[in-house]
Design a protein around this motif. Structure first.
Motif, PDB file in Angstrom:
ATOM      1  N   VAL A 121       2.596  -9.843 -11.275  1.00 22.37           N
ATOM      2  CA  VAL A 121       3.767  -9.613 -10.411  1.00 22.37           C
ATOM      3  C   VAL A 121       3.373  -8.961  -9.088  1.00 22.37           C
ATOM      4  CG1 VAL A 121       5.869  -8.230 -10.187  1.00 22.37           C
ATOM      5  CG2 VAL A 121       5.531  -9.649 -12.198  1.00 22.37           C
ATOM      6  N   PRO A 122       2.416  -8.002  -9.082  1.00 20.14           N
ATOM      7  CA  PRO A 122       2.019  -7.425  -7.787  1.00 20.14           C
ATOM      8  C   PRO A 122       1.462  -8.434  -6.794  1.00 20.14           C
ATOM      9  CG  PRO A 122       1.314  -5.990  -9.565  1.00 20.14           C
ATOM     10  CD  PRO A 122       1.830  -7.244 -10.212  1.00 20.14           C
ATOM     11  N   ILE A 123       1.159  -9.654  -7.234  1.00 19.41           N
ATOM     12  CA  ILE A 123       0.636 -10.669  -6.327  1.00 19.41           C
ATOM     13  C   ILE A 123       1.756 -11.314  -5.517  1.00 19.41           C
ATOM     14  CG2 ILE A 123      -0.642 -12.865  -6.243  1.00 19.41           C
ATOM     15  CD1 ILE A 123      -2.301 -10.425  -6.966  1.00 19.41           C
ATOM     16  N   GLY A 156       0.059  -0.398  -4.872  1.00 20.65           N
ATOM     17  CA  GLY A 156      -0.540   0.388  -3.801  1.00 20.65           C
ATOM     18  C   GLY A 156      -2.003   0.096  -3.576  1.00 20.65           C
ATOM     19  N   GLU A 157      -2.799   0.100  -4.649  1.00 24.19           N
ATOM     20  CA  GLU A 157      -4.236  -0.089  -4.484  1.00 24.19           C
ATOM     21  C   GLU A 157      -4.564  -1.516  -4.063  1.00 24.19           C
ATOM     22  OE1 GLU A 157      -6.312   1.346  -7.901  1.00 24.19           O
ATOM     23  OE2 GLU A 157      -5.533   3.392  -7.690  1.00 24.19           O
ATOM     24  N   PHE A 158      -3.844  -2.478  -4.596  1.00 23.94           N
ATOM     25  CA  PHE A 158      -4.056  -3.854  -4.153  1.00 23.94           C
ATOM     26  C   PHE A 158      -3.723  -3.977  -2.669  1.00 23.94           C
ATOM     27  CE2 PHE A 158      -3.152  -8.268  -3.381  1.00 23.94           C
ATOM     28  CZ  PHE A 158      -4.036  -8.956  -4.190  1.00 23.94           C
ATOM     29  N   GLY A 159      -2.628  -3.353  -2.252  1.00 23.15           N
ATOM     30  CA  GLY A 159      -2.235  -3.409  -0.843  1.00 23.15           C
ATOM     31  C   GLY A 159      -3.264  -2.774   0.071  1.00 23.15           C
ATOM     32  N   ALA A 219       0.818  -1.212   0.000  1.00 22.68           N
ATOM     33  CA  ALA A 219       0.000   0.000   0.000  1.00 22.68           C
ATOM     34  C   ALA A 219       0.853   1.264   0.000  1.00 22.68           C
ATOM     35  CB  ALA A 219      -0.936  -0.003   1.204  1.00 22.68           C
ATOM     36  N   LEU A 220       2.064   1.175   0.517  1.00 21.73           N
ATOM     37  CA  LEU A 220       2.944   2.342   0.577  1.00 21.73           C
ATOM     38  C   LEU A 220       3.624   2.618  -0.757  1.00 21.73           C
ATOM     39  CD1 LEU A 220       4.628   1.737   4.059  1.00 21.73           C
ATOM     40  CD2 LEU A 220       2.750   3.290   3.506  1.00 21.73           C
TER      41      LEU A 220
END
Length: 949
Positions: free
Chosen positions: A842-844, A389-392, A381-382
């Motif tokens: 990749v964000p996963i 960020g939004e996924f976090g 998220a940071l």
């Protein structure tokens, strides 16, 4: 029993107080939970999904800022592209014209571009000729003028005319018209409609008024254009009865259709995830009551998280669009562990006591495990990269709120409905799977090593080509099937990819400097075979070469026609001047060109004066006196038939019509001696150039000089903005969907911005080419920059939490070992089976870290809580393994629902997540018990050795 978390006394008092308040005020807790769920549900209904890849970039990123500027002043990047294929050329042209006529003034449409507007350039073609061509034109026009003069009045013609003069002038016009067409064809690939020889298709570009990033507008304009074009087709025309077809493609179509696909996928995957969770829960607990009581707090937590998402973000991007399935799979874990412990306590205790004991027993590992998972999401998220960020933000809030629901709503609900008393199992019974696992820990350890080594080959494959280059693979299968072939057909028609990147320049002088420099640099790279640009297009390319002085050229053109009369202008167009035409007017009342001589008849090279003198000499009366001009012209051989040579003045007493009045007939003139018969006057159009070509040349000769501000909107198109700024378009020579090549394209175009020259202002130094290739490349670059940082920070935070839990470096390594193994195995599996990483999945990876560590946390906590014996180890693994298996299954179901998506990018998320989560579970169930068993055997040997000594 050892306390694995070394919790201070105040935490014991806090958790006792918490569960006491929940159970005492159970109905109030349920009522508040219901109200919050209703409010959150209403907020969640306001969420909008943005499938545009732009949503994965920071809103203040320079590329987005520049793109907004381009779309504000030049119109949206991209459009609705209509592909018309098959049928006859006439049918395709008529259909394209019908689209232009129907939608050119339609609401929401900025312009229709279906053919080149060449009139301006053809009419100003003389300004593009070099000096030698201009002199050639002057010679041919003089020869034609002399020919016309001598044909009209052969007796006064001194030099013989060139009979080939009209043909020579005609050939010159044909040659230059072909040159204009060829120049346009070289520069654009077309000379009229957007079609290419050998391809039975053309393209029509519909450019809406708003950006395709405005999803609601994209949907509305897509629906309107689809229906409108279909109505045109159904209305019939030259295309009726032919095999002509049409299709609409482009960014607006893609985003509207992707929105529909994602909405459909949300319902599908959400339903699959819910059914999967229910099935796993039922198989685990074999109780409908258990399933229902777990689902209620789960749905509360998921709804709360979506409500918070609306408040915090206001939208979902393409990665987070199916986040509810993920939160559902993760959020149930705490409830599973809670219910498993409560059912075991219920064997020996009443309902409320079982709930209290279960809460007090699992709350610490639940908080730690949830905090560990959430910490990875908080790190995400940071990130400034919205893909992370939004996924976090959503995942972290989902974990926290689902845990809140499980420690408030769930205990209250269990207190109301009660816990079913499960069947008593034989004390100390250990499952066969656990016995087999711990019977030969050394053999299992060797298997782990072999599996880890075997993954090396897959990882090597993944490194060489394991990242998805094409953004097309991230689109839905249905949309690709419907549009992809026609997208490539448009590129085939144009001979290049039509998705250009745009650079905005404020003033003309700077545009000329930057464009000239860019062309020179790009030409050098192209010669070396290193350029990724097909061409650079800007307004300076529309003007004559810089070495042509336009004012001087205009004077030279005026000199060509300085002695022309209106009759000459008319004859150039193959017209007969009107009888009695007013001086200074041509046929149709057109004014003569600037500098033309007004009045008179056919022009001699010497001008009207020479013509008049010669005529008077040859047409004198028998006494040798000149004929009075008032008597009118009567050329030899019957001049009366040549009405165009009659005098304009009809006499003082002429009426308004210019005709003599009957009662005032002029006296008869003295008879003139009969003159020798002259040449027959040429029939209309004889020995003249083609009438239409003559009219074209007439317009060329009358055209005035021009500059950048005089270029018509039809010519400049998107090359000039509404605020007066100018644009340079950089067209790629590769498929713009290739993100890897797009990075090199972005780097190359940076060298064509002109910002590396001295004197460039600070504001101009931020100039950048923007467009679809730039967005893809920038997304990939940000991903490359962010994911190692996010992964590293997530790993550090997770490690810190684990160490805080166990307060031992050795136990920290044991707890984290399955996570490290699982990540390694995951990459190996991806490479082995040809699966790829992408900008969407990749964000996963940080999420897998946070989720996967839970298994090690629960196992380590259970093992440390039990007695330090083989029996205690077996029982701890057996009791916790079942809950871990169930939690893993529900999480896998949440992510596995992505596999049923029509969108290729979302499916890639499901593939990576399922492999990663299963790998972490297997690694945890193998590594932690095996390492613990080996350590236990070592302790036993040491104790036995000490005992014998």
């Amino acid at each position: 029993m050892a306390d694995p978390f070394h919790a201070p006394r105040w935490t014991h008092r806090l958790r006792e107080w918490w569960i006491e308040q929940v159970l005492r005020h159970r109905y109030a807790v349920l009522a508040v939970g219901l109200v919050l769920t209703v409010v959150a549900g209403w907020l969640a209904s306001q969420l909008e999904i943005d499938p545009d890849l732009r949503s994965l970039l920071p809103r203040d990123h320079p590329v987005l800022a520049a793109l907004d500027d381009v779309e504000t002043n030049f119109g949206p990047v991209g459009g609705i592209n209509v592909v018309v294929e098959g049928g006859t050329p006439e049918a395709r042209h008529a259909f394209a014209d019908a689209i232009d006529e129907t939608f050119s003034d339609a609401e929401g449409i900025r312009e229709i571009d279906h053919r080149l507007e060449t009139d301006f350039f053809v009419e100003h073609a003389l300004y593009y000729l070099d000096d030698a061509e201009m002199e050639e034109l002057a010679e041919r026009m003089e020869a034609w003028q002399h020919y016309e003069f001598c044909t009209a009045a052969p007796d006064v013609c001194i030099d013989d005319p060139d009979p080939e003069a009209p043909a020579a002038l005609q050939a010159f016009i044909d040659q230059k018209r072909s040159a204009v067409d060829e120049n346009l064809r070289e520069r654009t690939g077309f000379s009229d409609y957007y079609e290419r020889e050998g391809i039975d298709a053309l393209a029509v570009f519909i450019r809406p008024t708003e950006s395709s990033a405005i999803i609601a507008f994209s949907i509305a304009v897509t629906d309107a254009m689809r229906q409108g074009v279909q109505d045109i087709y159904d209305a019939g025309g030259p295309w009726t009865g032919t095999d002509m077809r049409f299709n609409l493609v482009g960014p607006y179509i893609n985003k509207a259709d992707e929105q529909e696909v994602v909405n459909r996928d949300m319902v599908r995957t959400g339903s699959i995830a819910l059914v999967g969770v229910i099935l796993v829960l039922y198989l685990l607990f074999r109780s409908t009551r258990a399933v229902l009581t777990l689902l209620i707090p789960l749905l509360c937590g998921v709804t709360w998280s979506l409500g918070v998402t609306q408040l915090a973000l206001g939208h979902l991007n393409v990665i987070t669009s199916l986040i509810s399935s993920v939160v559902m799979g993760i959020g149930i874990d705490a409830g599973i562990h809670f219910l498993t412990r409560a059912r075991r306590e219920r064997i020996h205790h009443d309902n409320e006591t079982s709930i209290r004991r279960a809460f007090e027993g699992v709350i610490a590992p639940l908080l730690v495990a949830s905090a560990t998972t959430a910490s990875a999401f908080v790190v995400m998220a940071l990130s400034a990269f919205p893909a992370f960020g939004e996924f976090g933000v959503i995942a972290a809030s989902g974990v926290a709120l689902c845990l809140l629901a499980m420690v408030t709503v769930y205990p209250a609900l269990l207190a109301v409905v009660g816990l079913a008393k499960p069947k008593r199992h034989r004390d100390g019974a250990i499952s066969q799977a656990t016995r087999m696992l711990l019977a030969r820990p050394g053999l299992v350890f060797v298997a782990l090593v072999i599996l880890t080594v075997a993954s090396v080959r897959g990882i090597s494959t993944l490194r060489d080509g394991g990242f998805e280059r094409s953004s097309r693979e991230l689109q839905s299968d249905h949309n690709r099937e419907v549009t992809e072939a026609d997208v490539f057909l448009i590129s085939e028609i144009f001979g290049r990819d039509v998705h250009a990147s745009v650079l905005v320049i404020e003033d003309w002088e700077e545009l000329e400097r930057v464009y000239e420099q860019a062309q020179e640099r790009q030409a050098r790279r192209a010669e070396e075979g290193e350029s990724l640009l097909d061409s650079l297009v800007a307004a300076p390319s529309l003007l004559p070469p810089a070495n042509i002085d336009l004012d001087k050229r205009e004077r030279r053109i005026r000199d060509l026609t300085a002695n022309w009369s209106p009759r000459t202008w008319a004859r150039l167009g193959g017209e007969e001047p009107d009888e009695g035409a007013a001086p200074g007017a041509t046929n149709g009342g057109e004014a003569p060109a600037p500098g033309a001589v007004v009045g008179g008849d056919w022009d001699s090279p010497a001008g009207d004066a020479g013509w008049d003198a010669a005529a008077n000499e040859d047409e004198g009366d028998e006494d040798g006196e000149a004929v009075d001009a008032d008597e009118g012209w009567e050329l030899p051989g019957g001049g009366e038939e040549w009405g165009e040579f009659e005098a304009y003045d009809a006499g003082e007493d002429a009426g308004e019509s210019g005709e003599a009045q009957p009662e005032d007939k002029p006296e008869a003139k003295p008879e003139q001696p009969e003159a020798e018969a002259g040449p027959e006057p040429p029939a209309e159009g004889d020995a003249l150039i083609d009438a239409e070509d003559g009219k074209l040349l007439r317009r060329m000769l009358r055209a005035s000089t021009f500059g950048p501000d005089d270029l018509p909107k039809s010519a400049t198109g998107m090359l000039r903005g509404d605020d007066g700024s100018w644009a340079i378009f950089a067209y790629p020579n590769y498929d713009a969907a290739d993100m890897f090549t797009g990075v090199d394209f972005l780097e190359e175009t940076t060298a064509y911005t002109g910002v590396d020259e001295p004197g460039v202002s600070a504001a101009d130094k931020s100039r950048v080419y923007v467009g679809e290739p730039t967005v893809y490349a920038t997304t990939f670059i940000l991903l490359q920059e962010e994911w190692p940082v996010v992964m590293g920070m997530a790993a550090l935070v997770v490690t810190a939490f684990v160490f805080w839990q166990v307060r031992s470096f050795g136990q920290t390594l044991v707890t984290l070992s399955p996570l490290l193994l699982a990540i390694w195995w995951t990459f190996g599996i991806l490479g082995t089976f040809g699966l790829k990483l992408s900008v969407l999945n990749v964000p996963i990876l940080p999420a897998i870290l946070g989720i996967g560590v839970d298994n090690g946390v629960y196992l380590t906590a259970a093992i440390r809580r039990g007695p330090s014996t083989n029996t205690g180890l077996h029982r701890s693994v057996d009791e916790t393994g079942q809950a871990i298996l169930a939690a893993t299954m529900t999480t896998m179901v949440g992510f596995g629902a992505f596999l049923f998506s029509d969108n290729g990018g979302l499916r890639s998320i499901g593939e990576l997540a399922v492999i990663g989560i299963v790998a972490t579970a297997i690694a945890a169930m193998l590594a932690v018990p095996t390492i613990s068993a080996l350590l236990q055997r070592r302790r036993d040997r040491l104790e036995n050795g000490n005992g014998r000594s």
